[in-house]
Scaffold this motif. Sequence first.
Motif, mmCIF file in Angstrom:
data_model
loop_
_atom_site.group_PDB
_atom_site.id
_atom_site.type_symbol
_atom_site.label_atom_id
_atom_site.label_comp_id
_atom_site.label_asym_id
_atom_site.label_seq_id
_atom_site.Cartn_x
_atom_site.Cartn_y
_atom_site.Cartn_z
ATOM 1 N N TYR A 283 0.836 -1.199 0.000
ATOM 2 C CA TYR A 283 0.000 0.000 0.000
ATOM 3 C C TYR A 283 0.874 1.255 0.000
ATOM 4 O O TYR A 283 0.631 2.198 -0.763
ATOM 5 N N LEU A 284 1.912 1.266 0.834
ATOM 6 C CA LEU A 284 2.824 2.407 0.897
ATOM 7 C C LEU A 284 3.475 2.647 -0.455
ATOM 8 O O LEU A 284 3.553 3.788 -0.930
ATOM 9 N N ARG A 285 3.942 1.580 -1.101
ATOM 10 C CA ARG A 285 4.582 1.743 -2.410
ATOM 11 C C ARG A 285 3.606 2.307 -3.440
ATOM 12 O O ARG A 285 3.939 3.229 -4.174
ATOM 13 N N LYS B 173 2.312 9.779 -5.795
ATOM 14 C CA LYS B 173 2.550 11.140 -5.320
ATOM 15 C C LYS B 173 3.962 11.654 -5.621
ATOM 16 O O LYS B 173 4.210 12.842 -5.589
ATOM 17 N N LEU B 174 4.885 10.742 -5.889
ATOM 18 C CA LEU B 174 6.287 11.103 -6.111
ATOM 19 C C LEU B 174 6.445 11.797 -7.457
ATOM 20 O O LEU B 174 5.972 11.299 -8.477
ATOM 21 N N ASP C 119 -1.556 10.174 5.426
ATOM 22 C CA ASP C 119 -1.306 11.498 6.028
ATOM 23 C C ASP C 119 0.172 11.849 5.948
ATOM 24 O O ASP C 119 0.540 12.988 5.629
ATOM 25 N N TRP C 120 1.041 10.876 6.228
ATOM 26 C CA TRP C 120 2.479 11.138 6.164
ATOM 27 C C TRP C 120 2.902 11.479 4.739
ATOM 28 O O TRP C 120 3.633 12.445 4.506
ATOM 29 N N GLU D 111 4.748 14.742 3.524
ATOM 30 C CA GLU D 111 6.157 14.585 3.103
ATOM 31 C C GLU D 111 6.371 14.892 1.631
ATOM 32 O O GLU D 111 7.417 15.428 1.258
ATOM 33 N N LEU D 112 5.431 14.551 0.783
ATOM 34 C CA LEU D 112 5.634 14.694 -0.662
ATOM 35 C C LEU D 112 4.842 15.847 -1.264
ATOM 36 O O LEU D 112 4.570 15.856 -2.455
#
Length: 189
Positions: free
Chosen positions: A76-78, A84-85, A174-175, A179-180
């Motif tokens: 999920y994180l990836r 978003k990157l 949220d992070w 962050e991005l």
Amino acid sequence: MKTPTVAALVLACLLAAGAADARPASVTDPQAPRALAVEGPVQVQWNDPSGFTELRQSRNRWDAERGDWVVDLAEYLRKQASSKLPEGQQMTVTITDIKRAGDYEPWQGPRLDDVRIMRNIYPPRINLQFTVTDAQGQVIDQGERKLVDNAYLYGATRLSDTDPLRYEKRLLDDWLRRELREDRPTAGL
């Protein structure tokens, strides 16, 4: 010589098919991966889950280590970070600790031994280290973050959302949003 029954053949085929696609039954399985396969601009790896707070402090370690929830969170994180990157950038994330939302309360009785109770005293926590690089491999940003959502029960979640990792995924969302973001200060510039 007896010939095998149709039921025995079907059972053998089902067992063979299940074993071919079997994922580890436990996040602490020594054969379980400790990183996602290299794919795309975001690489995710994690420390040995047996050292995670989720397992070290669990009141029901057997139930806490069932399944493959670490891989599910990493995937999920990836996926979310990749979307978003900015183009040309790459991100490497190492998950160093996880404490899932809720906890087991064995004192509630044997009928609730394997039920994760959600209370505000059991917030989700994820610790991670990350590095973001540009197309030339120069470090743009890096750091260590200790994510926690003390108000996870008050956040907006759909009543129909039954994902057992919904609070941890919202914490990661949220992070990543913070962050991005495009106007973020970057290291080394």
